[in-house]
Motif scaffolding. Structure first.
Motif, PDB file in Angstrom:
ATOM      1  N   ALA A 119      -4.492   3.530   2.039  1.00 35.77           N
ATOM      2  CA  ALA A 119      -4.358   2.165   1.547  1.00 35.77           C
ATOM      3  C   ALA A 119      -3.802   1.244   2.628  1.00 35.77           C
ATOM      4  N   GLN A 120      -2.903   1.766   3.467  1.00 32.16           N
ATOM      5  CA  GLN A 120      -2.386   0.971   4.584  1.00 32.16           C
ATOM      6  C   GLN A 120      -3.500   0.638   5.568  1.00 32.16           C
ATOM      7  N   PRO A 149       0.835  -1.207   0.000  1.00 27.38           N
ATOM      8  CA  PRO A 149       0.000   0.000   0.000  1.00 27.38           C
ATOM      9  C   PRO A 149       0.866   1.252   0.000  1.00 27.38           C
ATOM     10  N   GLN A 154      -5.510  -2.105   4.033  1.00 26.92           N
ATOM     11  CA  GLN A 154      -4.909  -3.423   4.191  1.00 26.92           C
ATOM     12  C   GLN A 154      -5.215  -3.989   5.576  1.00 26.92           C
ATOM     13  N   ASP A 171      -9.163   1.872  -1.499  1.00 28.98           N
ATOM     14  CA  ASP A 171      -7.839   2.387  -1.845  1.00 28.98           C
ATOM     15  C   ASP A 171      -6.816   1.253  -1.895  1.00 28.98           C
ATOM     16  N   TYR A 172      -6.934   0.317  -0.968  1.00 26.99           N
ATOM     17  CA  TYR A 172      -6.006  -0.808  -0.945  1.00 26.99           C
ATOM     18  C   TYR A 172      -6.238  -1.747  -2.135  1.00 26.99           C
TER      19      TYR A 172
END
Length: 340
Positions: free
Chosen positions: A251-252, A246, A255, A334-335
């Motif tokens: 994104a992180q 990510p 995840q 986002d991920y």
């Protein structure tokens, strides 16, 4: 040469008329083959159609003759016309012999087509296909486990190289069919069937399950992407890479949502702790062109809808509703959109 050319024009015209409704619906047609195996199937269709049409015309002609001769029947129905009886016996014997020859001819045509469809091929790319309710697992196996690729619902193949599909099912009987490329074959639990074909030109070819397999049978599409050898090699190399890390804080967070929810129990993402086997491998999800086995085109909005309400889109699918908060859903998107 002239007669063959005229027959080709007639056949093309008839094929155009027959496939026009399918073309209007955006559906592939078995009468527009793009492989030698597809041509074998199309030839079988044309052969059966021509022979059955000839038989139909002859039967109607025989009926017309019988009705006409009925008008000339003798006044005494018990009177025997021995020459006519002998002629009738001869006609019946000839028709029986012709029926046997027709059955033999159709059997030979079918056998020749099946040899083309199911015969072995040298230097073939072997791909394992497993049917699930209601999606396709696609595995490019290798003697080196690090070179094995697992994807779903989308098959990439090189143009000009034979491809052998090894077909089986994880649950019920399915049937694999991409009409422009090949014939169809069933996927049966505990058994392996095979199909072989060679794409002659690059393109995208759509197919579907051709055996009623449950509630979402109509939403079990398959896509074959035929590409040049160099493009296929590039795709294969990209698929061998682990999932992209990510790149943003959102994104992180996505995840973390993925690994902390039911997602990780059903799906695999290479390079992470997610190793579920119940659903498709998502390592390179964003490189695919559709979602839910062709039910939706791939995009952020469609992915959000699929995650938020899978049963509303594909009733009966094994995908559960995760009941994510809006910020969790946005981070998860986002991920997933970064898994290319």
């Amino acid at each position: 040469m002239r007669s063959r050319g005229a027959w080709g024009v007639i056949r093309a015209a008839v094929a155009g008329v027959l496939t026009a409704p399918l073309a209007a619906c955006g559906l592939p047609a078995a009468l527009a083959p793009q492989t030698p195996q597809g041509e074998a199937v199309a030839g079988l269709i044309w052969g059966f159609t021509a022979l059955c049409t000839l038989i139909w015309v002859l039967v109607l002609a025989g009926l017309a003759v019988a009705l006409w001769r009925r008008r000339l029947a003798p006044a005494d129905p018990l009177a025997l016309d021995m020459p006519a009886e002998r002629r009738m016996g001869t006609v019946v014997a000839v028709l029986i012999a012709l029926t046997g020859l027709i059955v033999i001819a159709l059997t030979v045509l079918s056998f020749a087509a099946q040899r083309e469809l199911f015969g072995p091929a040298r230097d073939a790319l072997t791909i394992d296909i497993v049917g699930h309710q209601w999606w396709w697992q696609v595995v490019y196996n290798s003697t080196d486990p690090s070179q094995t690729i697992s994807t779903a619902n989308e098959i990439h193949i090189p143009v000009g190289r034979p491809v052998t599909l090894k077909l089986t099912s994880a649950d019920v009987i399915h049937s694999f069919w991409v009409p422009s490329l090949m014939g169809k074959a069933d996927l049966i639990p505990g058994r392996h069937n095979e199909l072989t074909f060679t794409a002659r030109k690059a393109g995208i070819y759509d197919g579907s399950c051709a055996e009623f397999c449950g509630l979402q049978h109509a939403h079990m599409g398959i896509r074959v992407v035929a590409e040049t050898a160099s493009d296929f090699a590039a795709w294969r190399q990209a698929q061998l890479q682990p999932a992209a890390a990510p790149a943003t804080p959102s994104a992180q967070q996505g995840q973390a949502v993925f690994q902390g929810s039911a997602c990780a129990f059903c799906h695999t993402v290479s390079g992470t702790s997610a190793g579920g086997q119940a659903g498709p491998d998502l390592t390179h999800l964003a490189s695919r062109s559709t979602l839910a086995a062709g039910t939706l085109p791939f995009g952020r909005g469609q992915l959000a809808a699929w995650i938020s309400d899978p049963q509303g889109i594909k009733t009966g699918a094994q995908m559960p509703d995760l009941h994510l908060a809006p910020e969790q859903l946005n981070a998860l998107l986002d991920y997933l959109m970064g898994l290319k």
